[in-house]
Write an enzyme that holds these catalytic residues in place. Structure first.
Site, PDB file in Angstrom:
ATOM      1  CE1 TYR A 294      -4.341   1.510   0.688  1.00 42.63           C
ATOM      2  CE2 TYR A 294      -3.191   3.354   1.465  1.00 42.63           C
ATOM      3  CZ  TYR A 294      -4.163   2.717   1.190  1.00 42.63           C
ATOM      4  OH  TYR A 294      -5.321   3.739   0.960  1.00 42.63           O
ATOM      5  CE1 TYR A 345      -4.346   5.531  -1.768  1.00 38.77           C
ATOM      6  CE2 TYR A 345      -5.901   7.439  -1.798  1.00 38.77           C
ATOM      7  CZ  TYR A 345      -5.133   6.500  -1.090  1.00 38.77           C
ATOM      8  OH  TYR A 345      -5.057   6.372   0.540  1.00 38.77           O
TER       9      TYR A 345
END
Length: 392
Positions: A294, A345
């Site tokens: 992440y 994203y």
């Protein structure tokens, strides 16, 4: 020991060191289908429309119809009821999870638990985000941390990276290896927002400052888009259209001790607890061929590598040098789609979808050779890691 703790588990609920009991859910739940949309700026639609596009792609991928779905989890859409109505789904299990990106992994775990307990047989998990077209601000004046002058997530991560540099001697230049590797992968991915726009470490160093010491190329991309996964039991998935990808292990540890002020080192204790994922999956770190990390900001990648034991605390800068994360040159190809920094994203959802694609040999020029197992890591105050494996 408190009576409500299971044998072999410590106060966190995670498996205690030295206990090798098999995890009850190992390889019992599988990805049967995935779908993603284009990423960009699409003011003509909304999060529902994007989510429908992604779920229809996932249904086609799995060879299923909307009526085959009896569980639904949605994220970043206002209402699971409205989405179910649009898609023609009447599930017996439904849930809307919170917006932060850590809930991609949380949503996956909840779906796996629902399948394991019989609450649903086949669950669609759908993330739809039109944040770019509606000019959503990630942060701003209403931030919970604004009294300290940190009105965006970038400011928090800049502070954490400042501490890391001070404590361990890492430098901003170390982050250039991360940004360059992920952009290289995006240039191999025709669907990435930054496809065809390579960068060098020199470009990273010269980028516009945002929040000292972080610069433009240390920040994730904000785009509209959607991702859908379909989960079911491993047994059912083996009868579906595509090869199943198994959820072999999952670990999570929360930390909220800094609720009234931001901590600058929360990744270390929480991620360290997540190393139990290897025992749960029944494989070791060296059995992993690639990583999905992440990467809302480039320092998070180093925090993740250190927290999960790929290197010691403070050695992340040394670890990523010389292309260690880059496909074709490094041992640990990471975020092969381009990740949040160079693909889009999608708050972990797209990174997990990329791990599934790697294990199905669907990645074309960015394919990791002979990928058998992939690991996802999320360094947040709900820290988590999961291991996905190709079905034997």
């Amino acid at each position: 020991m408190p009576a409500d703790l299971a044998p072999g588990r410590d106060q966190t609920g995670l498996q205690a060191p030295g206990i090798q009991a098999p995890w009850a859910m190992r390889d019992t739940v599988a990805f049967a289908g995935i779908g993603t949309t284009r990423y960009g700026n699409f003011p003509e639609t909304d999060s529902y429309g994007l989510g429908c596009e992604a779920l229809n792609a996932a249904l086609d991928d799995a060879g299923l119809k909307p009526g085959d779905i009896d569980g639904l989890i949605v994220n970043r859409m206002p209402s699971y009821e409205r989405f179910a109505e649009i898609m023609g789904i009447n599930p017996q299990y439904c849930l809307l999870t919170e917006a932060p990106g850590r809930f991609s992994g949380v949503s996956l775990a909840l779906a796996a638990q629902a399948i394991a307990t019989g609450a649903a047989k086949t669950i669609a998990l759908v993330y739809g985000n039109n944040g770019r077209s509606v000019r959503m601000m990630y942060g701003g004046g209403d931030s919970q941390w604004s009294p300290w002058g940190m009105t965006s997530p970038g400011a928090i991560h800049a502070m954490m990276w400042q501490r890391h540099m001070h404590q361990y001697g890492t430098t901003h230049a170390d982050l250039g290896w991360v940004a360059e590797a992920f952009r290289h992968h995006a240039c191999l991915n025709p669907d990435a927002v930054m496809h065809g726009r390579p960068i060098t470490r020199q470009d990273h160093a010269a980028a516009r400052p945002i929040c000292e010491p972080l610069k433009l190329l240390d920040y994730c991309l904000i785009n509209d888009g959607a991702v859908a996964w379909i989960l079911t039991s491993a047994e059912r998935a083996r009868d579906m259209k595509r090869p199943p990808v198994l959820l072999s292990g999952y670990a999570r540890q929360d930390a909220f001790h800094y609720g009234s002020a931001p901590a600058d080192d929360f990744w270390q204790p929480t991620l360290g607890a997540c190393q139990s994922v290897y025992d749960r999956a029944g494989i070791g770190r060296e059995d992993i061929q690639g990583l999905g990390i992440y990467d809302n900001f480039s320092p998070t990648v180093l925090f993740s590598l250190e927290g999960l034991g790929f290197c010691k605390p403070g050695e992340g800068g040394d670890f990523v040098r010389d292309g260690a994360l880059q496909l074709g040159t490094g041992r640990w190809p990471t975020n092969t789609s381009g990740g949040h920094l160079s693909d889009s994203y999608m708050q972990g959802w797209g990174i997990i979808a990329e791990c599934v694609r790697q294990l199905r040999d669907d990645c074309g020029d960015r394919q990791i050779p002979n990928a058998q197992a992939m690991q996802y890591i999320c360094a947040t105050n709900i820290a988590q890691s999961l291991i996905l494996r190709r079905d034997a």
